[in-house]
Structure formats: C-alpha cells, structure tokens
Design a protein around this motif. Structure first.
Motif, PDB file in Angstrom:
ATOM      1  N   PHE A  49       9.311  54.651   3.323  1.00  0.00           N
ATOM      2  CA  PHE A  49       8.821  53.291   3.121  1.00  0.00           C
ATOM      3  C   PHE A  49       9.911  52.252   3.346  1.00  0.00           C
ATOM      4  CE2 PHE A  49       5.298  55.273   0.672  1.00  0.00           C
ATOM      5  CZ  PHE A  49       4.255  54.672   1.346  1.00  0.00           C
ATOM      6  N   VAL A  50      11.078  52.474   2.771  1.00  0.00           N
ATOM      7  CA  VAL A  50      12.153  51.498   2.933  1.00  0.00           C
ATOM      8  C   VAL A  50      12.633  51.468   4.383  1.00  0.00           C
ATOM      9  CG1 VAL A  50      14.468  50.845   2.202  1.00  0.00           C
ATOM     10  CG2 VAL A  50      12.809  51.593   0.511  1.00  0.00           C
ATOM     11  N   ALA A  51      12.670  52.614   5.032  1.00  0.00           N
ATOM     12  CA  ALA A  51      13.063  52.640   6.442  1.00  0.00           C
ATOM     13  C   ALA A  51      12.059  51.889   7.306  1.00  0.00           C
ATOM     14  CB  ALA A  51      13.200  54.077   6.929  1.00  0.00           C
ATOM     15  N   ALA A  52      10.783  52.025   6.982  1.00  0.00           N
ATOM     16  CA  ALA A  52       9.747  51.384   7.790  1.00  0.00           C
ATOM     17  C   ALA A  52       9.572  49.905   7.466  1.00  0.00           C
ATOM     18  CB  ALA A  52       8.415  52.113   7.589  1.00  0.00           C
ATOM     19  N   PHE A  53       9.698  49.533   6.196  1.00  0.00           N
ATOM     20  CA  PHE A  53       9.363  48.177   5.779  1.00  0.00           C
ATOM     21  C   PHE A  53      10.521  47.402   5.177  1.00  0.00           C
ATOM     22  CE2 PHE A  53       5.485  50.776   5.300  1.00  0.00           C
ATOM     23  CZ  PHE A  53       4.696  50.152   6.242  1.00  0.00           C
ATOM     24  N   GLY A  54      11.700  47.976   5.153  1.00  0.00           N
ATOM     25  CA  GLY A  54      12.830  47.288   4.547  1.00  0.00           C
ATOM     26  C   GLY A  54      12.709  47.280   3.034  1.00  0.00           C
ATOM     27  N   GLU A  55      13.228  46.261   2.429  1.00  0.00           N
ATOM     28  CA  GLU A  55      13.227  46.166   0.965  1.00  0.00           C
ATOM     29  C   GLU A  55      11.946  45.564   0.417  1.00  0.00           C
ATOM     30  OE1 GLU A  55      15.548  47.468  -1.062  1.00  0.00           O
ATOM     31  OE2 GLU A  55      16.480  48.274   0.738  1.00  0.00           O
ATOM     32  N   THR A  56      10.885  45.543   1.202  1.00  0.00           N
ATOM     33  CA  THR A  56       9.599  45.013   0.752  1.00  0.00           C
ATOM     34  C   THR A  56       9.078  45.804  -0.433  1.00  0.00           C
ATOM     35  OG1 THR A  56       9.075  44.365   3.004  1.00  0.00           O
ATOM     36  CG2 THR A  56       7.246  44.487   1.465  1.00  0.00           C
ATOM     37  N   TYR A  57       9.335  47.092  -0.463  1.00  0.00           N
ATOM     38  CA  TYR A  57       8.838  47.972  -1.509  1.00  0.00           C
ATOM     39  C   TYR A  57       9.955  48.330  -2.475  1.00  0.00           C
ATOM     40  CZ  TYR A  57       4.869  48.595   1.566  1.00  0.00           C
ATOM     41  OH  TYR A  57       3.779  48.382   2.352  1.00  0.00           O
ATOM     42  N   ARG A  58       9.642  48.309  -3.755  1.00  0.00           N
ATOM     43  CA  ARG A  58      10.585  48.779  -4.768  1.00  0.00           C
ATOM     44  C   ARG A  58       9.991  50.045  -5.366  1.00  0.00           C
ATOM     45  NH1 ARG A  58      11.075  45.367  -9.882  1.00  0.00           N
ATOM     46  NH2 ARG A  58       9.212  46.557 -10.328  1.00  0.00           N
ATOM     47  N   LEU A  59      10.710  51.119  -5.256  1.00  0.00           N
ATOM     48  CA  LEU A  59      10.235  52.410  -5.757  1.00  0.00           C
ATOM     49  C   LEU A  59      10.983  52.768  -7.028  1.00  0.00           C
ATOM     50  CD1 LEU A  59      10.264  54.324  -2.370  1.00  0.00           C
ATOM     51  CD2 LEU A  59       8.289  53.349  -3.519  1.00  0.00           C
ATOM     52  N   CYS A  60      10.254  53.205  -8.033  1.00  0.00           N
ATOM     53  CA  CYS A  60      10.839  53.610  -9.303  1.00  0.00           C
ATOM     54  C   CYS A  60      10.298  54.980  -9.666  1.00  0.00           C
ATOM     55  CB  CYS A  60      10.460  52.631 -10.407  1.00  0.00           C
ATOM     56  SG  CYS A  60      10.945  50.933 -10.087  1.00  0.00           S
ATOM     57  N   VAL A  61      11.129  55.752 -10.340  1.00  0.00           N
ATOM     58  CA  VAL A  61      10.688  57.047 -10.848  1.00  0.00           C
ATOM     59  C   VAL A  61      11.020  57.085 -12.329  1.00  0.00           C
ATOM     60  CG1 VAL A  61      12.831  58.256 -10.261  1.00  0.00           C
ATOM     61  CG2 VAL A  61      10.722  59.543 -10.480  1.00  0.00           C
ATOM     62  N   SER A  62      10.122  57.645 -13.110  1.00  0.00           N
ATOM     63  CA  SER A  62      10.351  57.741 -14.545  1.00  0.00           C
ATOM     64  C   SER A  62       9.886  59.113 -15.033  1.00  0.00           C
ATOM     65  CB  SER A  62       9.570  56.642 -15.279  1.00  0.00           C
ATOM     66  OG  SER A  62       9.778  56.746 -16.665  1.00  0.00           O
ATOM     67  N   SER A  63      10.755  59.780 -15.737  1.00  0.00           N
ATOM     68  CA  SER A  63      10.416  61.066 -16.339  1.00  0.00           C
ATOM     69  C   SER A  63      11.313  61.247 -17.556  1.00  0.00           C
ATOM     70  CB  SER A  63      10.603  62.213 -15.335  1.00  0.00           C
ATOM     71  OG  SER A  63      11.961  62.379 -15.034  1.00  0.00           O
ATOM     72  N   ALA A  64      11.115  62.317 -18.271  1.00  0.00           N
ATOM     73  CA  ALA A  64      11.875  62.550 -19.493  1.00  0.00           C
ATOM     74  C   ALA A  64      13.379  62.622 -19.248  1.00  0.00           C
ATOM     75  CB  ALA A  64      11.402  63.829 -20.167  1.00  0.00           C
ATOM     76  N   ASP A  65      13.790  63.128 -18.078  1.00  0.00           N
ATOM     77  CA  ASP A  65      15.212  63.281 -17.814  1.00  0.00           C
ATOM     78  C   ASP A  65      15.745  62.266 -16.792  1.00  0.00           C
ATOM     79  OD1 ASP A  65      13.834  64.366 -15.717  1.00  0.00           O
ATOM     80  OD2 ASP A  65      15.148  66.082 -15.446  1.00  0.00           O
ATOM     81  N   TYR A  66      14.946  61.299 -16.408  1.00  0.00           N
ATOM     82  CA  TYR A  66      15.391  60.291 -15.438  1.00  0.00           C
ATOM     83  C   TYR A  66      14.758  58.959 -15.824  1.00  0.00           C
ATOM     84  CZ  TYR A  66      17.006  58.328 -11.055  1.00  0.00           C
ATOM     85  OH  TYR A  66      17.653  57.576 -10.111  1.00  0.00           O
ATOM     86  N   SER A  67      15.494  58.138 -16.524  1.00  0.00           N
ATOM     87  CA  SER A  67      14.919  56.901 -17.050  1.00  0.00           C
ATOM     88  C   SER A  67      15.603  55.649 -16.503  1.00  0.00           C
ATOM     89  CB  SER A  67      14.980  56.917 -18.564  1.00  0.00           C
ATOM     90  OG  SER A  67      16.335  57.042 -18.997  1.00  0.00           O
ATOM     91  N   ALA A  68      16.343  55.770 -15.422  1.00  0.00           N
ATOM     92  CA  ALA A  68      17.103  54.640 -14.875  1.00  0.00           C
ATOM     93  C   ALA A  68      16.215  53.448 -14.546  1.00  0.00           C
ATOM     94  CB  ALA A  68      17.870  55.080 -13.633  1.00  0.00           C
ATOM     95  N   TYR A  69      14.970  53.670 -14.150  1.00  0.00           N
ATOM     96  CA  TYR A  69      14.090  52.585 -13.751  1.00  0.00           C
ATOM     97  C   TYR A  69      13.089  52.176 -14.826  1.00  0.00           C
ATOM     98  CZ  TYR A  69      15.720  53.397  -8.984  1.00  0.00           C
ATOM     99  OH  TYR A  69      16.499  53.540  -7.877  1.00  0.00           O
ATOM    100  N   ASP A  70      13.157  52.769 -15.995  1.00  0.00           N
ATOM    101  CA  ASP A  70      12.148  52.512 -17.028  1.00  0.00           C
ATOM    102  C   ASP A  70      12.011  51.026 -17.366  1.00  0.00           C
ATOM    103  OD1 ASP A  70      11.545  55.150 -17.088  1.00  0.00           O
ATOM    104  OD2 ASP A  70      12.243  55.505 -19.128  1.00  0.00           O
ATOM    105  N   SER A  71      13.085  50.291 -17.378  1.00  0.00           N
ATOM    106  CA  SER A  71      13.006  48.864 -17.721  1.00  0.00           C
ATOM    107  C   SER A  71      12.333  48.051 -16.625  1.00  0.00           C
ATOM    108  CB  SER A  71      14.401  48.302 -17.999  1.00  0.00           C
ATOM    109  OG  SER A  71      15.191  48.364 -16.818  1.00  0.00           O
ATOM    110  N   GLN A  72      12.238  48.579 -15.397  1.00  0.00           N
ATOM    111  CA  GLN A  72      11.621  47.863 -14.280  1.00  0.00           C
ATOM    112  C   GLN A  72      10.146  48.169 -14.142  1.00  0.00           C
ATOM    113  OE1 GLN A  72      13.777  48.536 -10.664  1.00  0.00           O
ATOM    114  NE2 GLN A  72      15.750  48.434 -11.689  1.00  0.00           N
ATOM    115  N   ILE A  73       9.671  49.160 -14.842  1.00  0.00           N
ATOM    116  CA  ILE A  73       8.274  49.569 -14.680  1.00  0.00           C
ATOM    117  C   ILE A  73       7.380  48.757 -15.584  1.00  0.00           C
ATOM    118  CG2 ILE A  73       6.677  51.506 -14.921  1.00  0.00           C
ATOM    119  CD1 ILE A  73       8.984  53.341 -14.203  1.00  0.00           C
TER     120      ILE A  73
END
Length: 73
Positions: A49-73
């Motif tokens: 997505f980022v390769a095709a559309f640039g920074e138009t899309y913001r992707l976040c992942v959230s799980s029990a062991d990966y919470s780096a993006y939790d504040s953005q969701i």
C-alpha cells in the motif's frame, strides 16, 4: 464482514474494501485470529500500500505483544 471458505479470496476482498474506505477518508479494522498473521499482513500491506500510494495510508498493528500503535488506533 466476509465469511467464506479457505482460498476463496477473503483477503483480496478485504484489501479492496480497505483501500476504498481509506481513499474516502474512512478507517478500517482488519481482525485476524493470530498475532503472527497480524504481523505478516501488516508487513505485506506496509510494502504494497505505501509503495503504491505513498504515505496516504497509515497502517497500525495491535496485539498483546505489539502495542506500539495502540495510541493511534
């Protein structure tokens, strides 16, 4: 919500709908049952997505062991 048998194109349908929603300024939640699958999809979509559309899309992942993006969701 897409419910279909294995190898019937659920991910493709989700990707198309996610792109359409994001293009219209909406948000998308893509839920998967396993942390490894969430990470795999995030990495794959980050590249495509980022390769095709640039920074138009913001992707976040959230799980029990990966919470780096939790504040953005």
């Amino acid at each position: 919500l897409v419910l279909a048998p294995t190898s019937s194109g659920k991910t493709f349908v989700g990707e198309i709908l996610a792109a359409l929603a994001a293009e219209r300024g909406g948000s998308v939640i893509y839920a998967v049952p396993y942390r490894a699958l969430a990470s795999e999809k995030w990495q794959s979509w980050q590249q495509s997505f980022v390769a095709a559309f640039g920074e138009t899309y913001r992707l976040c992942v959230s799980s029990a062991d990966y919470s780096a993006y939790d504040s953005q969701i």
